[in-house]
Write an enzyme that holds these catalytic residues in place. Sequence first.
Site, PDB file in Angstrom:
ATOM      1  N   THR A  43      -5.162   1.362  -0.395  1.00 60.66           N
ATOM      2  CA  THR A  43      -3.777   1.810  -0.171  1.00 60.66           C
ATOM      3  C   THR A  43      -2.846   0.968  -1.021  1.00 60.66           C
ATOM      4  O   THR A  43      -3.229  -0.116  -1.467  1.00 60.66           O
ATOM      5  CB  THR A  43      -3.349   1.600   1.286  1.00 60.66           C
ATOM      6  OG1 THR A  43      -3.206   0.186   1.524  1.00 60.66           O
ATOM      7  CG2 THR A  43      -4.350   2.206   2.238  1.00 60.66           C
ATOM      8  N   ASP A  44      -1.644   1.431  -1.203  1.00 62.56           N
ATOM      9  CA  ASP A  44      -0.648   0.536  -1.781  1.00 62.56           C
ATOM     10  C   ASP A  44      -0.248  -0.472  -0.694  1.00 62.56           C
ATOM     11  O   ASP A  44      -0.631  -0.359   0.471  1.00 62.56           O
ATOM     12  CB  ASP A  44       0.552   1.329  -2.334  1.00 62.56           C
ATOM     13  CG  ASP A  44       1.284   0.524  -3.414  1.00 62.56           C
ATOM     14  OD1 ASP A  44       1.070  -0.710  -3.493  1.00 62.56           O
ATOM     15  OD2 ASP A  44       2.075   1.096  -4.176  1.00 62.56           O
ATOM     16  N   TYR A  45       0.537  -1.437  -1.124  1.00 63.12           N
ATOM     17  CA  TYR A  45       0.921  -2.607  -0.311  1.00 63.12           C
ATOM     18  C   TYR A  45       1.523  -2.201   1.051  1.00 63.12           C
ATOM     19  O   TYR A  45       2.617  -1.638   1.094  1.00 63.12           O
ATOM     20  CB  TYR A  45       1.968  -3.359  -1.121  1.00 63.12           C
ATOM     21  CG  TYR A  45       2.149  -4.824  -0.839  1.00 63.12           C
ATOM     22  CD1 TYR A  45       1.637  -5.782  -1.698  1.00 63.12           C
ATOM     23  CD2 TYR A  45       2.872  -5.254   0.256  1.00 63.12           C
ATOM     24  CE1 TYR A  45       1.831  -7.125  -1.464  1.00 63.12           C
ATOM     25  CE2 TYR A  45       3.075  -6.597   0.497  1.00 63.12           C
ATOM     26  CZ  TYR A  45       2.547  -7.528  -0.374  1.00 63.12           C
ATOM     27  OH  TYR A  45       2.756  -8.860  -0.144  1.00 63.12           O
TER      28      TYR A  45
ATOM     29  N   ALA B 163       0.922   0.181   2.890  1.00 58.52           N
ATOM     30  CA  ALA B 163       1.256   1.617   2.976  1.00 58.52           C
ATOM     31  C   ALA B 163       0.825   2.231   4.309  1.00 58.52           C
ATOM     32  O   ALA B 163       1.450   3.178   4.779  1.00 58.52           O
ATOM     33  CB  ALA B 163       0.624   2.378   1.812  1.00 58.52           C
TER      34      ALA B 163
END
Length: 759
Positions: A287-289, A291
């Site tokens: 995932t992104d940070y 997310a």
Amino acid sequence: MQMKRMMVPAMLLLGSFAMAQPKTNPAQARMNTFVQALMQKMTLEEKIGQLNLPSIGFDVTGPVVSQGVEEKIKKGLVGGVFNTFTPVAVRKLQEMAVTQTRLKIPLLFGYDVIHGHRTIFPIPLGLSASWDTAMIRLTARAAAEEASADGLNWTFSPMVDIARDPRWGRVSEGAGEDPFLGSQIAKAMVKGYQGDDLKKDNTILACVKHFALYGASEAGRDYNTTDMSRIRMYNEYFPPYKAAIDAGVATVMSSFNEVDGVPASANKWLMTDVLRKQWGFKGFVVTDYTAINEMIAHGIGDGKEVARRAIKAPVEMDMVGELFIQQLPGLVKEGKVSVAEIDNACRLILEAKYKLGLFEDPYKYVSEERNRREIMNDQKKMLAKEAAIKSMVLLKNENNVLPLSAEKKIAFIGPLVKNQRDLIGNWSGAGDYKQAVSVWQALERKITAAPFYYAKGCNLVDDEALKNKLNPHGAMLEADVQSPEALIREAVETANKSDVVVAFLGEPFGMSGEAASRSDIGLLPNQQRLLKALKETGKPIVLVLMNGRPLTLSWEDENMSAILETWYGGTMAGPAIVDVLYGEANPSGKLSMTFPRNVGQIPLYYNHKNTGRPLDENQKYTSKYLDVSNEPLYPFGHGLSYTSFSYGDIMLSGKTLGVTGKLTATVTVTNTGKYKGEETVQLYVRDLVGTVTRPVKELKGFSKVTLAPGESKKVTFTITPDDLKFYNGDLQLVHEPGEYHVFIGGSSATSNKATFTLR
Ligand code: BGC
């Protein structure tokens, strides 16, 4: 393509599957056996631990800093970390993982190696303006060599989000607006990072991001909602992600935004149907940070619910947020998530580690000797200079004011002449700006017949509120001891002594990149004041820009003699710029993103639809503005040279193209000027009639040619029916019979055209 598969009768499909199971090759079989055996020894908690990616160390881009990471590593609750590098730091954590945990599973070490690691290349938007995929691949290769010699085995790059809104700060991180060019660059970067064998000690995992559609954030405001039709996704926004998958990218990063009302990290359609079933992706998704946690604010449930939806999408690795390690054990106990789902995620992450060879040698990236040899060596600096030169785009050059003559007195003016910090741009975390060579340092080494002068002219930023937003993130924006008025006075006096003024202006690096959206994308008012004062001197002015996005430059275009876009050119920006200014190198970059005339035109991109009422200046009720033209200031593909090129008519090998045939389109390009130069010859196609509407032009090919003065070369493109495929209203990838226009020229504005029919 997908639909084709669906049209095969189910029985047949089952039958053929039973008869011809895809063969597992011996290497894969060994991996499967190894990973299976390891997973049999793992507890549920240890498996979930592999899905956890905390951040340790340097930079933090989000609201959460991972806590107690070392303790978690020892308990087997960490699969990888990011933001830690150098052989010493990496060895320390890896040792913890392989000596102090029950099963001794090595860690992944990730980092945002975006445009170089220690040797910094131009920002990705700049690199894309080179249209030189072979060189871009070399920059990714060099970045991987440095990163892997610094303990890293995974980069969060390439960023391939199609970007049509220059208000969005992150346009600087990608390859601009075009799906075709973006796809070629995506492939080049994946191949550059991963090389031909991940087992080598100088190749690393790439991660294509941000899946999907992050570049379409409404109003160009970062992290904002996106919403678009599926047909647009498939034709215009998906191609570069798909190209990265086809090139074998090992990992994918889910984006922050929602897609069809469901945040990407919980979006089953995106992660399962599109990514794995249609595209056949076999790696893992990170995932992104934070997310997953952010899906609570998106409004799809509490911590437990968002973790459940994420693992079911599925996304496999939870960046920083730690909801997986907190929630998944309970969810499994309650029967809301199955052990098979956890197993699947864990397996994909262990497979990535296996493919890197970490189980054989967890310390393979921690070699002090390789570190000394690889980092910032001469070869990489030379490549950085070449990349900086090839990225520059000459937007305007009236009366050939450029190149500068060494016989003329030149005034170099502006806060970016002596600047080093901004040269390396954003996402250059491991880069040391003090190692970047400034324009002034390069000039001091230059021998000219006439003297040259310097004046700062203005601060980069005067606006206190803006400075307060940028400075906490390392912007280093200081007010000069002299007042703004005194700085301008000094600049005007300096200009008056000279024959030509070269003004270095732009955005400080923090004004583009993540969380750096702007509603006004012109030069800052204090910089404009300087330019206006310089203009009053009547001297010819060359504007050299350093910035991370297309800017609105209508006034500058009218009032400056020349404009050279240099982006943030990286470690070797200074020498590269000086070479170009004095004609030792001839600029050849072409814009990968449209420069609008004003913000009101945005989104503005060359491959738009025709509409039912296309522009007609004589008709009121047609698609246009009352106060600005429809045309951009500088179109996609635009970029001048010190020489000039002419294009002959397009010669087609035939007037028709059969569905199994091919056609060639040939054009003669001639260097009609005085300098040797490189031209990027661009091929566009228009499908005149479709079952769904088609863009007015679409890039389908490009080729770079170098020509001596007076020299001509024939450039030939092959067009096959495959090149004409698009997703129709049923999302089937098809080509349709009918008439096509083909355009070949030096920018998307070319009208050099021929016609053929696809049967
Ligand atoms: C960015 C990603 C980046 C990640 C890790 C996020 O804020 O959106 O592009 O890879 O941070 O640093």
